[in-house]
Design a protein around this motif. Structure first.
Motif, short mmCIF file in Angstrom:
data_model
loop_
_atom_site.label_atom_id
_atom_site.label_comp_id
_atom_site.label_asym_id
_atom_site.label_seq_id
_atom_site.Cartn_x
_atom_site.Cartn_y
_atom_site.Cartn_z
N HIS A 172 -49.85 34.55 -15.96
CA HIS A 172 -50.61 34.12 -17.14
C HIS A 172 -49.93 32.89 -17.75
CE1 HIS A 172 -47.37 36.51 -18.97
NE2 HIS A 172 -47.58 35.77 -20.06
N THR A 173 -50.63 32.23 -18.65
CA THR A 173 -50.06 31.05 -19.30
C THR A 173 -49.94 31.27 -20.80
OG1 THR A 173 -52.20 29.99 -19.64
CG2 THR A 173 -51.06 29.50 -17.58
N SER A 174 -49.13 30.44 -21.42
CA SER A 174 -48.99 30.45 -22.87
C SER A 174 -48.80 29.01 -23.34
CB SER A 174 -47.79 31.32 -23.28
OG SER A 174 -46.60 30.81 -22.73
N GLU A 175 -48.75 28.83 -24.63
CA GLU A 175 -48.57 27.50 -25.19
C GLU A 175 -47.23 26.91 -24.72
OE1 GLU A 175 -48.12 25.28 -29.50
OE2 GLU A 175 -48.34 27.45 -29.42
N VAL A 176 -47.24 25.64 -24.42
CA VAL A 176 -46.02 24.92 -24.02
C VAL A 176 -45.55 24.17 -25.26
CG1 VAL A 176 -44.99 23.28 -22.42
CG2 VAL A 176 -46.91 24.71 -21.67
N LYS A 177 -44.64 24.77 -25.98
CA LYS A 177 -44.22 24.20 -27.27
C LYS A 177 -43.46 22.89 -27.12
CE LYS A 177 -44.42 28.60 -29.54
NZ LYS A 177 -43.77 29.65 -30.27
N ASP A 178 -42.77 22.69 -26.00
CA ASP A 178 -42.01 21.45 -25.80
C ASP A 178 -42.77 20.46 -24.90
OD1 ASP A 178 -41.74 22.76 -23.39
OD2 ASP A 178 -39.56 22.77 -23.41
N ARG A 179 -44.09 20.57 -24.87
CA ARG A 179 -44.90 19.74 -23.96
C ARG A 179 -44.72 18.24 -24.19
NH1 ARG A 179 -48.23 22.43 -27.34
NH2 ARG A 179 -49.40 21.19 -28.84
N ALA A 180 -44.42 17.83 -25.40
CA ALA A 180 -44.28 16.39 -25.69
C ALA A 180 -43.11 15.75 -24.94
CB ALA A 180 -44.11 16.18 -27.19
N VAL A 181 -42.14 16.55 -24.55
CA VAL A 181 -40.96 16.02 -23.85
C VAL A 181 -40.86 16.52 -22.41
CG1 VAL A 181 -39.62 15.59 -25.94
CG2 VAL A 181 -39.49 17.83 -24.81
#
Length: 107
Positions: free
Chosen positions: A84-93
């Motif tokens: 499953h997937t979840s939010e990628v909180k550090d996606r900006a970096v």
């Protein structure tokens, strides 16, 4: 690591369908990311989940670094490894490294 010392980190990866490239994700804010800019050679050890004494060793070089500002590749790995997937909180970096294997060894 500092001054070229080896580092070991457990990381998820994806082997390309042509088995010619390995992709993995990291963040630009971690020390290892800075070290990879200085030294592009990498080594991976991939353990067989059914036999801890069987493994593959891969040596290669970082061929490409790509930004992943939406965390799309990270979520692909989440789905593969967790189901499953979840939010990628550090996606900006987030970045995706493409590794070109130079040597394989299976034991």
């Amino acid at each position: 690591g500092p001054h070229g010392a080896p580092q070991v980190n457990a990381l998820r990866f994806l082997l390309g369908t042509d088995s010619q490239r390995i992709r993995r994700t990291h963040t630009k804010t971690r020390h290892q990311c800075r070290y990879l800019k200085e030294e592009s050679r990498v080594a991976l050890s991939i353990t067989d989940p059914d036999d801890q004494y069987r493994y593959s060793q891969v040596r290669g070089e970082i061929e490409r670094e790509e930004d992943d500002p939406e965390g799309t590749f990270y979520q692909l790995l989440q789905q593969r490894y967790r189901g499953h997937t979840s939010e990628v909180k550090d996606r900006a970096v987030r970045v995706v490294y493409t590794i070109r294997p130079r040597a394989w060894n299976v034991r």
